[in-house]
Design an enzyme around this catalytic site. Structure first.
Site, PDB file in Angstrom:
ATOM      1  CB  CYS A  11      -0.116  21.356  59.174  1.00  0.00           C
ATOM      2  SG  CYS A  11      -0.112  21.029  61.128  1.00  0.00           S
ATOM      3  CG  HIS A  69       4.837  23.572  60.868  1.00  0.00           C
ATOM      4  ND1 HIS A  69       4.178  23.944  59.729  1.00  0.00           N
ATOM      5  CD2 HIS A  69       4.624  22.419  61.227  1.00  0.00           C
ATOM      6  CE1 HIS A  69       3.302  23.055  59.521  1.00  0.00           C
ATOM      7  NE2 HIS A  69       3.484  21.959  60.466  1.00  0.00           N
TER       8      HIS A  69
HETATM    9  N1  COA Z   1      14.413  21.959  66.879  1.00  0.00           N
HETATM   10  C1  COA Z   1      15.342  22.412  67.442  1.00  0.00           C
HETATM   11  N2  COA Z   1      15.627  23.242  68.523  1.00  0.00           N
HETATM   12  C2  COA Z   1      14.282  23.716  68.879  1.00  0.00           C
HETATM   13  C3  COA Z   1      13.311  23.343  68.694  1.00  0.00           C
HETATM   14  C4  COA Z   1      13.033  22.512  67.524  1.00  0.00           C
HETATM   15  N3  COA Z   1      11.953  21.939  66.945  1.00  0.00           N
HETATM   16  N4  COA Z   1      12.226  23.653  69.442  1.00  0.00           N
HETATM   17  C5  COA Z   1      12.741  24.601  70.467  1.00  0.00           C
HETATM   18  N5  COA Z   1      14.214  24.497  70.363  1.00  0.00           N
HETATM   19  C6  COA Z   1      15.188  24.866  70.829  1.00  0.00           C
HETATM   20  C7  COA Z   1      15.057  26.332  71.216  1.00  0.00           C
HETATM   21  O1  COA Z   1      15.800  26.949  70.466  1.00  0.00           O
HETATM   22  C8  COA Z   1      15.638  26.480  72.591  1.00  0.00           C
HETATM   23  O2  COA Z   1      17.107  26.615  72.278  1.00  0.00           O
HETATM   24  P1  COA Z   1      18.203  27.379  73.178  1.00  0.00           P
HETATM   25  O3  COA Z   1      17.904  26.787  74.761  1.00  0.00           O
HETATM   26  O4  COA Z   1      19.461  27.147  72.822  1.00  0.00           O
HETATM   27  O5  COA Z   1      17.533  28.716  73.322  1.00  0.00           O
HETATM   28  C9  COA Z   1      15.450  25.018  73.417  1.00  0.00           C
HETATM   29  O6  COA Z   1      15.353  24.082  72.313  1.00  0.00           O
HETATM   30  C10 COA Z   1      14.435  24.915  74.379  1.00  0.00           C
HETATM   31  O7  COA Z   1      13.331  25.790  73.627  1.00  0.00           O
HETATM   32  P2  COA Z   1      11.648  25.556  74.063  1.00  0.00           P
HETATM   33  O8  COA Z   1      10.885  26.777  73.250  1.00  0.00           O
HETATM   34  O9  COA Z   1      11.632  25.838  75.586  1.00  0.00           O
HETATM   35  O10 COA Z   1      11.376  24.249  73.666  1.00  0.00           O
HETATM   36  P3  COA Z   1      10.202  23.323  74.153  1.00  0.00           P
HETATM   37  O11 COA Z   1      10.634  22.278  74.983  1.00  0.00           O
HETATM   38  O12 COA Z   1       9.046  24.083  74.463  1.00  0.00           O
HETATM   39  O13 COA Z   1       9.629  22.836  72.639  1.00  0.00           O
HETATM   40  C11 COA Z   1       9.285  21.036  71.076  1.00  0.00           C
HETATM   41  C12 COA Z   1      10.277  21.693  72.052  1.00  0.00           C
HETATM   42  C13 COA Z   1       9.909  19.945  70.329  1.00  0.00           C
HETATM   43  C14 COA Z   1       8.288  20.314  71.988  1.00  0.00           C
HETATM   44  C15 COA Z   1       8.263  22.131  70.309  1.00  0.00           C
HETATM   45  O14 COA Z   1       9.274  22.633  69.573  1.00  0.00           O
HETATM   46  C16 COA Z   1       7.235  21.457  69.558  1.00  0.00           C
HETATM   47  O15 COA Z   1       6.283  20.862  70.058  1.00  0.00           O
HETATM   48  N6  COA Z   1       7.475  21.128  68.192  1.00  0.00           N
HETATM   49  C17 COA Z   1       6.463  20.310  67.571  1.00  0.00           C
HETATM   50  C18 COA Z   1       5.453  21.119  66.719  1.00  0.00           C
HETATM   51  C19 COA Z   1       4.512  20.567  66.259  1.00  0.00           C
HETATM   52  O16 COA Z   1       3.976  19.631  66.541  1.00  0.00           O
HETATM   53  N7  COA Z   1       3.951  21.113  65.131  1.00  0.00           N
HETATM   54  C20 COA Z   1       2.783  20.488  64.281  1.00  0.00           C
HETATM   55  C21 COA Z   1       3.328  19.539  63.550  1.00  0.00           C
HETATM   56  S1  COA Z   1       2.002  18.257  62.471  1.00  0.00           S
END
Ligand code: COA
Length: 424
Positions: free
Chosen positions: A95, A369
């Protein structure tokens, strides 16, 4: 800790900066995002420029082989923005890829080898399933020890959060304060993936329930929503959905020039006066998970080079891949004492109108991100804020003469810090 005092052999300035929209785009691949950011950056150079003046390109990209099954991205990107046969170098540092790419661009200009350099970052993450995306992101941690033990990135940062809570009494509500603030800022950033406050997202969900004829949830305030285990489920305890940055697509580009020619491009350049980079052991090998030593070292090096102190910095964009990461960052950068970052966030000290505005862009949490683009995109916000061009989220009533960016690779195996100055 002994840190050699380093200095740039000549001054370097940002003379143009912009980003693509961040989000999840089914119809766009890496090269489209890069072309968009490059085109936007061209428009941001006040006096214009001929792209043929660009002598070299450094860009960050973490994992295009896995996300898009496309390797050797560098010449493709050069071709798509008309820069063949310029030298173009891809930097991979998880990142922190584009933070490190900017640093390499700065060093190449400071050395005198190049006068005008394009620095950038790009990542297309949303083409895979959630499971595969999580696995690809996890490649940034130690696969032999941490990956095999089942850690994902939310899991690793959850371990840091647990340690911080245990040692300093940091609370889940303090973590949520970071998310609330960053969504408030993101709501004012048209290029953000979540261009919405948590109250906006809450209202949308209520409206959706009504449309479907389902009973509407009884949330009255943002806190009710954030504390609702269904609306804001635990991803890796104690981190919930809204403690996480999203999975994103996006790109950012900056044009660097040597100080002596910067005013050929703009009367209002932003100078890069400090750069620091450091590395650390994998998380499981560290004696302390409540701080990131590489961030402290990189910051120390950058402050030293710039000749400034943490209290001199007016605004900062820090690496809030998870809410706990922002709290740890504000401590590592010396803005608050170790253990005081959570309280500072809760008390509004890092809000846009607080004494130390942090992540006015919405941060990684709300702006999005796209991992390889995040470090460069942080600098786009600094460029706008320092020039008074951040529109509705402009930090008002103070002279932003010094600013900082802090970009973390994975759990801090790589950290890079830059310090910026605006001169009258
Ligand atoms: N914050 C807030 N809302 C989020 C979100 C987040 N980070 N990620 C997804 N959503 C919301 C979506 O908008 C969607 O909302 P809606 O139903 O109102 O449209 C809902 O949550 C489901 O989205 P989806 O894409 O199916 O979520 P997911 O369960 O596949 O993913 C996480 C959620 C948290 C697991 C994913 O965002 C993630 O892995 N984040 C971390 C990424 C990471 O590790 N980056 C590197 C860091 S070093």
């Amino acid at each position: 800790m002994y840190i050699k005092k380093r200095k740039l052999a000549r001054g370097v300035a940002i003379v143009g900066a912009e980003m693509s929209r961040f989000g999840a785009f089914d119809d766009r691949i890496t090269r489209d995002l890069f072309v968009e950011a490059f085109g936007e950056m061209r428009k941001a150079v006040d006096k214009g420029f001929d792209p043929r003046d660009i002598e070299a390109v450094y860009f960050g990209n973490a994992a295009n082989e896995q996300f898009e099954f496309q390797g050797h991205l560098a010449p493709i990107l050069a071709d798509w923005v008309g820069l063949v046969p310029r030298a173009i170098t891809r930097i991979e540092a998880a990142c922190a890829s584009s933070g490190v790419a900017v640093r390499q661009g700065v060093l190449s200009v400071a050395s005198g080898v190049n006068d005008v350099v394009l620095v950038a970052g790009v990542e297309k993450m949303t083409g895979l399933s959630a499971e595969l995306t999580t696995s690809v992101i996890s490649l940034g941690c130690d696969q032999v020890y941490e990956g095999k033990a089942g850690f994902t990135f939310p899991g690793l940062y959850a371990a840091m959060a647990t340690a911080h809570m245990h040692r300093h009494g940091t609370s889940a509500r303090q973590l949520m304060s970071v998310a609330l603030k960053n969504h408030r800022n993101g709501a004012l950033n048209a290029k953000a993936q979540f261009n919405a406050t948590i109250a906006d997202l809450m209202a949308r969900r209520i409206a959706r329930c009504r449309e479907r004829g389902e009973p509407a949830p009884g949330w009255k305030a943002e806190w009710d929503f954030l504390e609702d285990a269904e609306a804001n489920p635990v991803v890796a305890w104690p981190l919930r959905l809204f403690d996480c940055s999203p999975v994103s697509d996006g790109a950012a580009c900056l044009l660097l020039a040597s100080e002596d020619i910067a005013r050929q491009f703009t009367d209002n350049p932003v100078y890069i006066i400090g750069t620091g980079q450091a590395s650390d052991h994998a998380l499981h090998e560290r004696p302390d998970m409540t701080a990131i030593m590489a961030a402290r070292r990189a910051a120390s090096e950058a402050y030293d080079m710039a000749g400034v102190r943490p209290q001199d910095i007016k605004i900062a964009e820090v690496h809030d891949c998870f809410t706990i990461a922002e709290i740890v960052a504000t401590e590592d950068l010396g803005f608050f004492a170790p253990g005081a970052g959570g309280r500072a966030a809760e008390e509004g000290l890092t809000a846009r109108d607080g004494p130390k505005p942090i992540n006015t862009s919405g941060g990684l949490k709300a702006k999005g991100h796209p991992v390889g683009a995040s470090g460069a995109a942080q600098m786009v916000e600094i460029w706008r804020q320092m020039r008074g061009e951040a529109g509705p989220r402009q930090v008002a009533g103070r002279d932003i003469d010094l600013a900082l960016t802090h970009n973390v690779g994975a759990t801090g195996g790589t950290c890079v810090v830059h310090i910026f100055e605006r001169r009258q």
